[in-house]
Design a protein around this motif. Structure first.
Motif, PDB file in Angstrom:
ATOM      1  N   ALA A  68       0.808  -1.125  -0.134  1.00 59.34           N
ATOM      2  CA  ALA A  68      -0.036  -0.097  -0.066  1.00 59.34           C
ATOM      3  C   ALA A  68       0.874   1.454   0.000  1.00 59.34           C
ATOM      4  O   ALA A  68       1.769   1.222   0.879  1.00 59.34           O
ATOM      5  CB  ALA A  68      -1.004  -0.013   1.203  1.00 59.34           C
ATOM      6  N   ILE A  69       0.590   2.168  -0.939  1.00 60.22           N
ATOM      7  CA  ILE A  69       1.150   3.558  -0.788  1.00 60.22           C
ATOM      8  C   ILE A  69       0.664   4.410  -0.093  1.00 60.22           C
ATOM      9  O   ILE A  69      -0.716   4.694  -0.198  1.00 60.22           O
ATOM     10  CB  ILE A  69       1.323   4.093  -2.241  1.00 60.22           C
ATOM     11  CG1 ILE A  69       1.928   3.115  -3.284  1.00 60.22           C
ATOM     12  CG2 ILE A  69       1.964   5.503  -2.132  1.00 60.22           C
ATOM     13  CD1 ILE A  69       3.455   2.880  -2.914  1.00 60.22           C
ATOM     14  N   LEU A  70       1.292   4.945   1.058  1.00 60.16           N
ATOM     15  CA  LEU A  70       0.859   5.769   2.081  1.00 60.16           C
ATOM     16  C   LEU A  70       1.405   7.153   1.806  1.00 60.16           C
ATOM     17  O   LEU A  70       2.391   7.406   1.726  1.00 60.16           O
ATOM     18  CB  LEU A  70       1.124   5.224   3.432  1.00 60.16           C
ATOM     19  CG  LEU A  70       0.825   4.006   3.926  1.00 60.16           C
ATOM     20  CD1 LEU A  70       1.353   3.558   5.190  1.00 60.16           C
ATOM     21  CD2 LEU A  70      -0.720   3.707   3.948  1.00 60.16           C
ATOM     22  N   ASN A  71       0.251   8.209   1.657  1.00 58.12           N
ATOM     23  CA  ASN A  71       0.933   9.584   1.586  1.00 58.12           C
ATOM     24  C   ASN A  71       0.509  10.368   2.808  1.00 58.12           C
ATOM     25  O   ASN A  71      -0.076   9.765   3.755  1.00 58.12           O
ATOM     26  CB  ASN A  71      -0.071  10.250   0.502  1.00 58.12           C
ATOM     27  CG  ASN A  71       0.293   9.797  -0.777  1.00 58.12           C
ATOM     28  OD1 ASN A  71       1.366   9.777  -1.534  1.00 58.12           O
ATOM     29  ND2 ASN A  71      -0.708   8.895  -1.449  1.00 58.12           N
ATOM     30  N   SER A  72       1.164  11.736   3.001  1.00 54.93           N
ATOM     31  CA  SER A  72       1.035  12.490   4.109  1.00 54.93           C
ATOM     32  C   SER A  72      -0.427  12.395   4.433  1.00 54.93           C
ATOM     33  O   SER A  72      -1.455  12.474   3.854  1.00 54.93           O
ATOM     34  CB  SER A  72       1.217  13.872   3.948  1.00 54.93           C
ATOM     35  OG  SER A  72       2.488  13.772   3.698  1.00 54.93           O
ATOM     36  N   GLY A  73      -0.788  12.013   5.908  1.00 52.99           N
ATOM     37  CA  GLY A  73      -2.090  11.774   6.292  1.00 52.99           C
ATOM     38  C   GLY A  73      -2.726  10.656   6.435  1.00 52.99           C
ATOM     39  O   GLY A  73      -3.731  10.393   7.207  1.00 52.99           O
TER      40      GLY A  73
END
Length: 103
Positions: A68-73
């Motif tokens: 899973a790609i996790l971005n800011s927040g």
């Protein structure tokens, strides 16, 4: 009382951390990293919040590696027994809430 500017936090090594709180056996830490961690299973649940940057979270479900790609927040919750590893894409700042003494 303390105000922490997470986007300004750095450490002198990958996964260096600022201890924010220890409450009833639960720790909250702000980590800075630019390197992957290691595959691991925590002693309990873990809440992993990307404060700044992008992190690819690899985890295993039924012995199959998923990503899973996790971005800011974004938030990743690792339940008990979830084997996982975080791979930042460049610099990242991550808030981790977990049982005191976890890996």
């Amino acid at each position: 009382m303390e105000v922490i500017r997470s986007k300004e936090f750095t450490a002198n090594r990958a996964w260096g951390a600022k201890d924010i709180a220890k409450m009833n056996g639960i720790t909250t830490r702000l980590h800075w990293t630019d390197q992957p961690y290691k595959w691991h299973v925590n002693a309990g649940e873990e809440v992993f919040v990307v404060m700044d940057g992008i992190v690819e979270m690899l985890y295993k479900e039924n012995n199959e590696v998923k990503s899973a790609i996790l971005n800011s927040g974004d938030i990743f919750f690792a339940s008990v027994g979830t084997e996982h590893v975080a791979h930042p894409k460049g610099e990242a700042r991550i808030l981790v809430v977990e049982r005191e003494g976890s890996v």
